[in-house]
Design a protein around this motif. Structure first.
Motif: not given
Length: 485
Positions: A1-5, A33-39, A127-133, A474-481
């Motif tokens: 399941m993919t999660r993102a924060i 498996s991590v991917a970075p993302f910046k809109p 599995e985890l997408v890390l989004v940067e504002g 804690l940070l990982l637990s706060l990530a959501e689908l």
């Protein structure tokens, strides 16, 4: 399941890019498996992707930290400033035109569609997408149509961590004030906060953490001490470009108004035998420089005018008369020639301007941008070179017969009759250890530095730094689908 924060900042330059890079390496080392993302990003420091596009250099570093190939989906909207109010617009890796700030503000909502398309594709492969504002959500005057901060978080259904910069002072007000000005729905998306760039005894700030938690109701994910080795990683903002003292081989670099891809300097700055001196406007080029390096530019013609206005053209001519060496890279290469033509008005009004005249070449700007990763051979040093091309102009002329590079068997670049003035389009060439060592050796600055290994070691050290000072569980637990996954 993919999660993102999503990591957002209570202000600009709070260290979001560096934190996301460190988190990407930390969670990758944990086996995710991590991917970075910046809109949406605004930067003239760009990287070429495997799908033939370009993204911000910060996302390239984050992808490297995640041990993932660069892809244009990681930064679907990239704005490359060309003037005080105008910027080139890159969408999903491709140039779509130029816009003024006031026009972009009205049109950006339409870009949410490709932004969400890119985000969904990343989510399907991580599995985890890390989004940067970008900037700060506290800029509520920009909230309508936003795709960079809370507008994206709302559309994608992604939770947010807010980061404050204590080095600037007033961090309690940064965090608490952000909550105070946000609409209730946006404030409700924030799941916690972190403090970055702390210097001194962290225990002295325990009361500050208590105040923030009490006033916001958000949990703290930690206080991150200043990371001393950050300078070894590519910077995204030209404001972070700084001189780096070292050995006797001095590289003088004029700070152009639209300087681009200045991470070309990082390998030189890392060399113990080299000093890199950034020459600010109002200062002359130093007379004792071993090399004058003219970097890339997002607006070559405008930066050429600035170069002359500062009197650097006179200083450069004197440097050459003294037998000094010059390298012009990309826009700097174009400036060294006799003429620059822009018949399509790519950089503004169509015109033809006289260059500095130190290379017998001419450049014609073309709307089609050349974007590719490149392997080359350096005729000067007899060594292989790797790098990338990212430019609009085509340069030809008699001095191209003295090309000092070969790409795919064809000559590339140019040199004057003395061989001391050179230009080319190959970004990243100084990251090639064998080339850099051979080039610096005649000036007494050769070393055994392995630059790329040093970047990898720094990313590992940054990950360990965050593991030690942030609650990553804690940070990982706060990530959501995500709602859009």
């Amino acid at each position: 399941m993919t999660r993102a924060i999503m990591i957002q900042g209570a202000g600009s330059n709070v260290g979001k890019s560096m934190l996301v890079a460190g988190l990407a390496r930390a969670f990758t080392r944990r086996g995710l498996s991590v991917a970075p993302f910046k809109p949406q990003n605004m930067s003239n420091n760009a990287a070429v992707t495997v799908d033939g596009g370009e993204i911000g250099r910060a996302q390239a570093l984050q992808a490297r930290a995640a041990r993932r190939p660069l892809h244009s989906d990681m930064n679907p909207v990239l704005l490359k400033p060309e003037s005080e109010t105008g910027a080139q617009v890159i969408v999903q890796g491709k140039r779509v035109g130029t816009t003024q700030a006031r026009d972009f503000g009205r049109a950006r909502q339409s870009l949410l569609v490709p932004v969400l398309q890119s985000f969904r594709r990343l989510c399907s492969d991580a599995e985890l997408v890390l989004v940067e504002g970008a900037g700060s959500p506290a800029e509520i005057n920009l909230r309508e149509g936003d795709i960079a901060n809370m507008g994206f978080a709302e559309a994608a259904g992604v939770p947010v961590i807010l980061v404050g910069d204590i080095d600037r002072g007033g961090v309690i007000a940064q965090i608490v004030g952000t909550q105070a000005v946000l609409a209730a729905g946006d404030a409700g998306r924030i799941r916690g906060f972190a403090i970055n760039k702390f210097r001194g005894d962290i225990a002295l700030f325990s009361g500050g953490l208590d105040e923030i938690e009490a006033r916001t109701g958000w949990p703290s994910l930690g206080v991150v001490p200043w990371f001393e080795a950050a300078w070894r990683l590519p910077a995204e903002d030209a404001l972070d470009l700084a001189s780096r003292p070292g050995g006797a081989f001095k590289v003088a670099v004029p700070r152009l108004g639209r300087i681009a891809n200045f991470d070309d300097l990082d390998p030189l700055a890392a060399e113990p035998g080299v000093s890199v001196e950034i020459i600010e406007p109002g200062r002359p080029l130093p007379g004792d420089a071993s090399l004058v390096f003219i970097p890339g530019s997002k607006s070559t013609i405008a930066d050429l005018a600035q170069f002359r206005a500062e009197g650097w053209d006179i200083d450069l001519a004197a440097h050459i008369r003294r037998g000094g060496e010059v390298i012009g890279l990309c826009g700097g290469y174009q400036m060294l020639g006799r003429w620059i033509e822009d018949p399509a008005g790519i950089e503004g009004t169509a015109w033809r301007v006289e260059g500095l005249g130190h290379l017998d070449v001419e450049t014609v700007m073309h709307p089609e941008k050349r974007l590719r990763e490149t392997e080359a051979w350096c005729r000067l040093t007899g060594t292989p070179v790797t790098g990338y091309e990212i430019h609009l102009g085509r340069t030809t002329g008699p001095d191209c017969t003295r090309a000092w590079l070969e790409i795919d068997g064809r000559p590339d670049g140019a040199a004057d009759r003395t061989g001391r003035v050179r230009g080319c389009y190959l970004h990243g060439l100084f990251a090639s250890d064998r080339f850099r060592s051979a080039y610096l050796a005649p000036g007494g600055a050769a070393s055994g530095l392995r630059f790329e290994e040093g970047v990898e070691a720094t990313l590992d050290a940054l990950a360990a730094h965050l593991e030690a000072h942030m609650d990553l569980d804690l940070l990982l637990s706060l990530a959501e689908l995500p709602a859009t996954a």
